[in-house]
Motif scaffolding. Structure first.
Motif, mmCIF file in Angstrom:
data_model
loop_
_atom_site.group_PDB
_atom_site.id
_atom_site.type_symbol
_atom_site.label_atom_id
_atom_site.label_comp_id
_atom_site.label_asym_id
_atom_site.label_seq_id
_atom_site.Cartn_x
_atom_site.Cartn_y
_atom_site.Cartn_z
ATOM 1 N N LEU A 58 25.327 0.201 14.207
ATOM 2 C CA LEU A 58 26.405 0.063 15.180
ATOM 3 C C LEU A 58 27.731 0.356 14.480
ATOM 4 O O LEU A 58 28.071 -0.295 13.493
ATOM 5 N N PHE A 59 28.454 1.361 14.987
ATOM 6 C CA PHE A 59 29.786 1.688 14.504
ATOM 7 C C PHE A 59 30.780 1.039 15.467
ATOM 8 O O PHE A 59 30.782 1.349 16.651
ATOM 9 N N LEU A 60 31.616 0.155 14.954
ATOM 10 C CA LEU A 60 32.546 -0.595 15.786
ATOM 11 C C LEU A 60 33.973 -0.256 15.384
ATOM 12 O O LEU A 60 34.364 -0.436 14.229
ATOM 13 N N ASN A 61 34.746 0.263 16.350
ATOM 14 C CA ASN A 61 36.150 0.539 16.118
ATOM 15 C C ASN A 61 36.893 -0.786 16.242
ATOM 16 O O ASN A 61 36.955 -1.367 17.320
ATOM 17 N N THR A 62 37.453 -1.265 15.134
ATOM 18 C CA THR A 62 38.094 -2.579 15.125
ATOM 19 C C THR A 62 39.477 -2.553 15.776
ATOM 20 O O THR A 62 40.048 -3.604 16.015
ATOM 21 N N ARG A 63 39.993 -1.381 16.070
ATOM 22 C CA ARG A 63 41.284 -1.277 16.748
ATOM 23 C C ARG A 63 41.112 -1.295 18.269
ATOM 24 O O ARG A 63 41.836 -1.962 18.982
ATOM 25 N N THR A 64 40.088 -0.553 18.778
ATOM 26 C CA THR A 64 39.906 -0.419 20.231
ATOM 27 C C THR A 64 38.748 -1.241 20.775
ATOM 28 O O THR A 64 38.661 -1.461 21.969
ATOM 29 N N GLY A 65 37.818 -1.645 19.905
ATOM 30 C CA GLY A 65 36.650 -2.391 20.356
ATOM 31 C C GLY A 65 35.518 -1.502 20.835
ATOM 32 O O GLY A 65 34.446 -1.999 21.177
ATOM 33 N N GLN A 66 35.714 -0.182 20.851
ATOM 34 C CA GLN A 66 34.649 0.739 21.261
ATOM 35 C C GLN A 66 33.580 0.778 20.188
ATOM 36 O O GLN A 66 33.858 0.611 19.005
ATOM 37 N N SER A 67 32.336 1.019 20.631
ATOM 38 C CA SER A 67 31.231 1.060 19.676
ATOM 39 C C SER A 67 30.303 2.226 19.979
ATOM 40 O O SER A 67 30.258 2.739 21.094
ATOM 41 N N LYS A 68 29.569 2.634 18.956
ATOM 42 C CA LYS A 68 28.574 3.693 19.073
ATOM 43 C C LYS A 68 27.336 3.230 18.330
ATOM 44 O O LYS A 68 27.397 2.859 17.156
ATOM 45 N N GLN A 69 26.186 3.232 19.020
ATOM 46 C CA GLN A 69 24.935 2.805 18.416
ATOM 47 C C GLN A 69 24.086 4.023 18.079
ATOM 48 O O GLN A 69 23.907 4.909 18.905
ATOM 49 N N ILE A 70 23.553 4.044 16.857
ATOM 50 C CA ILE A 70 22.639 5.090 16.401
ATOM 51 C C ILE A 70 21.263 4.447 16.261
ATOM 52 O O ILE A 70 21.077 3.545 15.449
ATOM 53 N N ASP A 71 20.309 4.910 17.080
ATOM 54 C CA ASP A 71 18.958 4.352 17.046
ATOM 55 C C ASP A 71 18.059 5.150 16.115
ATOM 56 O O ASP A 71 18.179 6.369 16.007
ATOM 57 N N PHE A 72 17.148 4.447 15.463
ATOM 58 C CA PHE A 72 16.123 5.050 14.625
ATOM 59 C C PHE A 72 14.772 4.782 15.279
ATOM 60 O O PHE A 72 14.643 3.861 16.086
ATOM 61 N N PRO A 73 13.744 5.557 14.941
ATOM 62 C CA PRO A 73 12.432 5.351 15.562
ATOM 63 C C PRO A 73 11.881 3.950 15.307
ATOM 64 O O PRO A 73 12.236 3.303 14.318
ATOM 65 N N ASP A 74 11.000 3.489 16.201
ATOM 66 C CA ASP A 74 10.350 2.195 16.019
ATOM 67 C C ASP A 74 9.639 2.152 14.672
ATOM 68 O O ASP A 74 8.942 3.095 14.306
ATOM 69 N N GLY A 75 9.824 1.071 13.964
ATOM 70 C CA GLY A 75 9.180 0.895 12.675
ATOM 71 C C GLY A 75 9.933 1.505 11.511
ATOM 72 O O GLY A 75 9.519 1.382 10.366
ATOM 73 N N ALA A 76 11.053 2.189 11.769
ATOM 74 C CA ALA A 76 11.840 2.793 10.700
ATOM 75 C C ALA A 76 12.419 1.705 9.801
ATOM 76 O O ALA A 76 12.627 0.569 10.224
ATOM 77 N N TYR A 77 12.684 2.083 8.560
ATOM 78 C CA TYR A 77 13.210 1.136 7.597
ATOM 79 C C TYR A 77 14.427 1.749 6.911
ATOM 80 O O TYR A 77 14.304 2.789 6.247
ATOM 81 N N ILE A 78 15.584 1.144 7.086
ATOM 82 C CA ILE A 78 16.796 1.604 6.415
ATOM 83 C C ILE A 78 16.822 0.987 5.034
ATOM 84 O O ILE A 78 16.786 -0.235 4.886
ATOM 85 N N GLN A 79 16.879 1.845 4.018
ATOM 86 C CA GLN A 79 16.879 1.353 2.648
ATOM 87 C C GLN A 79 18.280 1.071 2.134
ATOM 88 O O GLN A 79 18.538 0.039 1.544
ATOM 89 N N LYS A 80 19.187 2.030 2.345
ATOM 90 C CA LYS A 80 20.517 1.885 1.779
ATOM 91 C C LYS A 80 21.543 2.582 2.664
ATOM 92 O O LYS A 80 21.264 3.631 3.229
ATOM 93 N N ILE A 81 22.722 1.993 2.740
ATOM 94 C CA ILE A 81 23.850 2.577 3.455
ATOM 95 C C ILE A 81 24.999 2.659 2.463
ATOM 96 O O ILE A 81 25.327 1.669 1.802
ATOM 97 N N GLU A 82 25.601 3.855 2.356
ATOM 98 C CA GLU A 82 26.663 4.051 1.376
ATOM 99 C C GLU A 82 27.738 4.945 1.974
ATOM 100 O O GLU A 82 27.429 5.967 2.583
ATOM 101 N N GLN A 83 28.986 4.563 1.789
ATOM 102 C CA GLN A 83 30.090 5.413 2.236
ATOM 103 C C GLN A 83 30.399 6.424 1.139
ATOM 104 O O GLN A 83 30.481 6.073 -0.040
#
Length: 185
Positions: A58-83
């Motif tokens: 979920l990407f949340l704009n902290t200024r406007t409150g708008q959000s965008k959700q990115i879905d992954f397939p069922d059973g997917a596993y996110i290992q790492k998130i890095e900017q």
């Protein structure tokens, strides 16, 4: 007899709890995306007996409150998130390493399936999977002097869903600005 009754009641309680039909969403791993108005959170949907059914970001704009959700397939596993933020090349992206494909066609996505490298814009509007579904990414390195990412791994050339002698080891070099493959070695 007392132990048998306690055991029976425990089994009934656990099995009744396992029949829970409701899905519970949990927001985890809040990450500030520096240089932007956005915060990133992981969403895990748990079902029966707290098994993870799906994963999303979920990407949340902290200024406007708008959000965008990115879905992954069922059973997917996110290992790492890095900017990835390289000011000299005007690069500000989010790299996600995840297992999203059940390549060996067993019951679920697990440790034997490939890790993919996925690049997202900092607002979640753009999503690019750098590595193909049959490429097993092993290691990766971001070179901030050239604005590139180097990925090592192997391609499942015989299509059996496993690493073996016939699979081809490769090095992939991608430009992080254009997200295009520069060279495959």
């Amino acid at each position: 007899m007392k132990h048998l009754i306690i055991l029976l009641l425990s089994v009934l309680t656990i099995s009744a709890y396992g029949q829970d039909k409701y899905s519970h969403a949990y927001y985890n791993k809040l990450t500030e995306l520096s240089g932007t108005d956005y915060v990133l959170a992981t969403i895990e949907s748990a079902g029966k007996m707290f098994t993870i059914n799906s994963t999303a970001l979920l990407f949340l704009n902290t200024r406007t409150g708008q959000s965008k959700q990115i879905d992954f397939p069922d059973g997917a596993y996110i290992q790492k998130i890095e900017q990835i933020k390289i000011d000299s090349f005007q690069i500000n992206k989010v790299m996600v390493t995840a297992r999203t494909v059940n390549l060996d066609n067993d019951k679920r996505i697990d440790w034997g399936d490939p890790t993919q490298i996925i690049i997202l814009s900092t607002d979640g509007q753009e999503k690019t999977q750098l590595t193909k579904d049959d490429f097993f990414a092993r290691t990766w390195l971001i070179n901030s002097q050239t604005g590139t990412i180097v990925i090592t791994g192997h391609t499942d050339t015989n299509k059996n869903g496993k690493y073996d002698k016939t699979d081809k080891s490769e090095i992939l070099l991608y430009d992080l600005k254009t997200l295009k493959l520069i060279v495959r070695i």
